[in-house]
Design an enzyme around this catalytic site. Structure first.
Site, PDB file in Angstrom:
ATOM      1  N   ASP A  29      46.029  36.911  40.860  1.00 53.88           N
ATOM      2  CA  ASP A  29      45.276  37.478  41.979  1.00 53.88           C
ATOM      3  C   ASP A  29      43.946  36.760  42.199  1.00 53.88           C
ATOM      4  OD1 ASP A  29      44.770  39.184  44.053  1.00 53.88           O
ATOM      5  OD2 ASP A  29      44.211  40.888  42.810  1.00 53.88           O
ATOM      6  N   ASN A  31      43.353  34.415  44.876  1.00 57.61           N
ATOM      7  CA  ASN A  31      43.421  33.111  45.562  1.00 57.61           C
ATOM      8  C   ASN A  31      42.665  33.133  46.885  1.00 57.61           C
ATOM      9  OD1 ASN A  31      45.136  32.392  43.526  1.00 57.61           O
ATOM     10  ND2 ASN A  31      47.000  32.538  44.741  1.00 57.61           N
ATOM     11  N   GLY A  32      42.854  34.225  47.646  1.00 50.12           N
ATOM     12  CA  GLY A  32      42.229  34.329  48.968  1.00 50.12           C
ATOM     13  C   GLY A  32      40.707  34.337  48.859  1.00 50.12           C
ATOM     14  N   SER A  74      55.134  39.718  46.417  1.00 49.56           N
ATOM     15  CA  SER A  74      55.621  41.092  46.280  1.00 49.56           C
ATOM     16  C   SER A  74      56.422  41.503  47.511  1.00 49.56           C
ATOM     17  CB  SER A  74      54.443  42.049  46.088  1.00 49.56           C
ATOM     18  OG  SER A  74      53.784  42.239  47.320  1.00 49.56           O
ATOM     19  N   ASN A  77      54.130  41.640  50.371  1.00 50.95           N
ATOM     20  CA  ASN A  77      53.408  40.448  50.849  1.00 50.95           C
ATOM     21  C   ASN A  77      53.924  39.895  52.185  1.00 50.95           C
ATOM     22  OD1 ASN A  77      52.683  39.101  47.524  1.00 50.95           O
ATOM     23  ND2 ASN A  77      51.405  40.338  48.875  1.00 50.95           N
ATOM     24  N   LEU A 204      47.991  48.047  38.998  1.00 55.87           N
ATOM     25  CA  LEU A 204      49.238  47.372  38.633  1.00 55.87           C
ATOM     26  C   LEU A 204      50.002  46.854  39.851  1.00 55.87           C
ATOM     27  CD1 LEU A 204      50.548  46.710  35.986  1.00 55.87           C
ATOM     28  CD2 LEU A 204      51.610  48.951  35.960  1.00 55.87           C
TER      29      LEU A 204
HETATM   30  C1  FPP Z   1      47.356  36.923  45.187  1.00 51.59           C
HETATM   31  O1  FPP Z   1      46.095  36.505  45.637  1.00 51.59           O
HETATM   32  C2  FPP Z   1      48.278  35.803  45.224  1.00 51.59           C
HETATM   33  C3  FPP Z   1      49.457  35.788  45.915  1.00 51.59           C
HETATM   34  C4  FPP Z   1      49.953  36.928  46.704  1.00 51.59           C
HETATM   35  C5  FPP Z   1      50.302  34.580  45.942  1.00 51.59           C
HETATM   36  C6  FPP Z   1      50.440  33.888  44.605  1.00 51.59           C
HETATM   37  C7  FPP Z   1      51.222  32.670  44.823  1.00 51.59           C
HETATM   38  C8  FPP Z   1      50.957  31.485  44.251  1.00 51.59           C
HETATM   39  C9  FPP Z   1      49.890  31.253  43.244  1.00 51.59           C
HETATM   40  C10 FPP Z   1      51.822  30.334  44.588  1.00 51.59           C
HETATM   41  C11 FPP Z   1      53.161  30.545  43.940  1.00 51.59           C
HETATM   42  C12 FPP Z   1      53.664  29.333  43.406  1.00 51.59           C
HETATM   43  C13 FPP Z   1      54.288  29.178  42.216  1.00 51.59           C
HETATM   44  C14 FPP Z   1      54.679  27.823  41.875  1.00 51.59           C
HETATM   45  C15 FPP Z   1      54.587  30.272  41.256  1.00 51.59           C
HETATM   46  P1  FPP Z   1      45.533  37.068  47.005  1.00 51.59           P
HETATM   47  O2  FPP Z   1      45.973  36.166  48.110  1.00 51.59           O
HETATM   48  O3  FPP Z   1      45.927  38.489  47.172  1.00 51.59           O
HETATM   49  O4  FPP Z   1      43.993  36.919  46.779  1.00 51.59           O
HETATM   50  P2  FPP Z   1      42.858  37.880  47.334  1.00 51.59           P
HETATM   51  O5  FPP Z   1      43.056  39.211  46.647  1.00 51.59           O
HETATM   52  O6  FPP Z   1      41.609  37.204  46.890  1.00 51.59           O
HETATM   53  O7  FPP Z   1      43.006  37.944  48.821  1.00 51.59           O
END
Ligand code: FPP
Length: 251
Positions: A29, A31-32, A74, A77, A204
């Site tokens: 979690d 990334n955004g 998920s 998502n 969770l």
């Molecule tokens: C949650 O962060 C992340 C995701 C929903 C996507 C995760 C996917 C990857 C890391 C790429 C998958 C690739 C492989 C090779 C397994 P968020 O976007 O909800 O972040 P935020 O809460 O900060 O907005």
């Protein structure tokens, strides 16, 4: 130690290699938010996140952890913008193309947990290929949760068992925890001893609802793209300090 004291934790001792968790699960979690803080599109965070997944999977294997399960996408998502969903699927595809070439050499088994009927056909086809390759490999296993939801997993298991009863193959009174576990995506895999959620969220989010019954949880404020081997060490060290009693008392 405070819940979000990851910096301090990263200098707190050494991993005891004789007491490693066999199975670690991670909600990747943040990334955004990582991208937003840098003035980048959210998709840039997912790109770095996919690299971090590679790095942490390799590190788990080197340490001797047997299973790593990550939440990549998920059942909820799909509500995200089309471009973001497309980027995540593209990153998965890129990873799988590489994995098909390298998993035998690196002795990494890949498994996917989730309803794969909804994902693009080319990725489904790659899942089939990675499953075939994985069947020859005996070693570290990475489980990627894709279009996965814990409640969905439980409902599927319940339906499959109910159908087996209707068909006369099973009887309701035969159902045990062990038998039920065999209907889950994680059939045959030990429950995760340690579940990690970075990024400061303490929930969770429908992840491994059955399997987490006795898991230890580790939350830290590090965003997934900033997650390093040292962050994983900190989580394992913290886990190793816990007193796991499974409802019993300390001997
Ligand atoms: C949650 O962060 C992340 C995701 C929903 C996507 C995760 C996917 C990857 C890391 C790429 C998958 C690739 C492989 C090779 C397994 P968020 O976007 O909800 O972040 P935020 O809460 O900060 O907005």
């Amino acid at each position: 130690m405070g819940l979000f004291d990851s910096k301090k934790a990263e200098t707190a001792g050494q991993v005891d290699m004789s007491r490693l968790p066999r199975h670690i699960a991670i909600i990747m979690d943040g990334n955004g938010r990582w991208a937003k803080r840098r003035g980048l599109p959210r998709t840039a965070g997912h790109k770095v996140g996919a690299e971090v997944f590679r790095k942490i999977a390799t590190y788990c294997k080197e340490l001797g952890v047997e299973y790593l399960t990550v939440y990549a996408f998920s059942t909820e998502n799909w509500k995200r913008p089309e471009e973001e969903v497309g980027t995540i699927m593209g990153l998965l595809k890129k990873y799988m193309v590489e994995a098909i070439d390298s998993m035998e050499r690196d002795q990494i088994r890949l498994k996917f947990f989730g309803d794969l009927s909804m994902i693009p056909a080319d990725i489904q086809e790659m899942v089939q290929r990675t499953n075939n390759i994985s069947s020859h490999i005996h070693g570290f296993q990475a489980n990627i949760c894709l279009n996965y939801g814990g409640r969905d997993e439980l409902l599927r298991a319940a339906r499959t068992f109910a159908q087996a009863c209707v068909d006369g193959e099973k009887k309701p009174e035969e159902l045990t925890e062990e038998l039920f576990s065999g209907y889950l995506f994680s059939a045959g895999i030990p429950d995760p001893e340690l579940i990690i959620r970075p990024s400061g969220e303490i929930r969770l989010s429908n992840f491994l609802l059955w399997q987490c019954a006795y898991s230890e949880f580790y939350f830290c404020d590090t965003l997934w793209p900033d997650f390093t081997e040292a962050t994983l060490d900190a989580a394992i060290i913290d886990y190793q300090k816990r007193d796991r009693r499974f409802g019993g008392v300390k001997k």
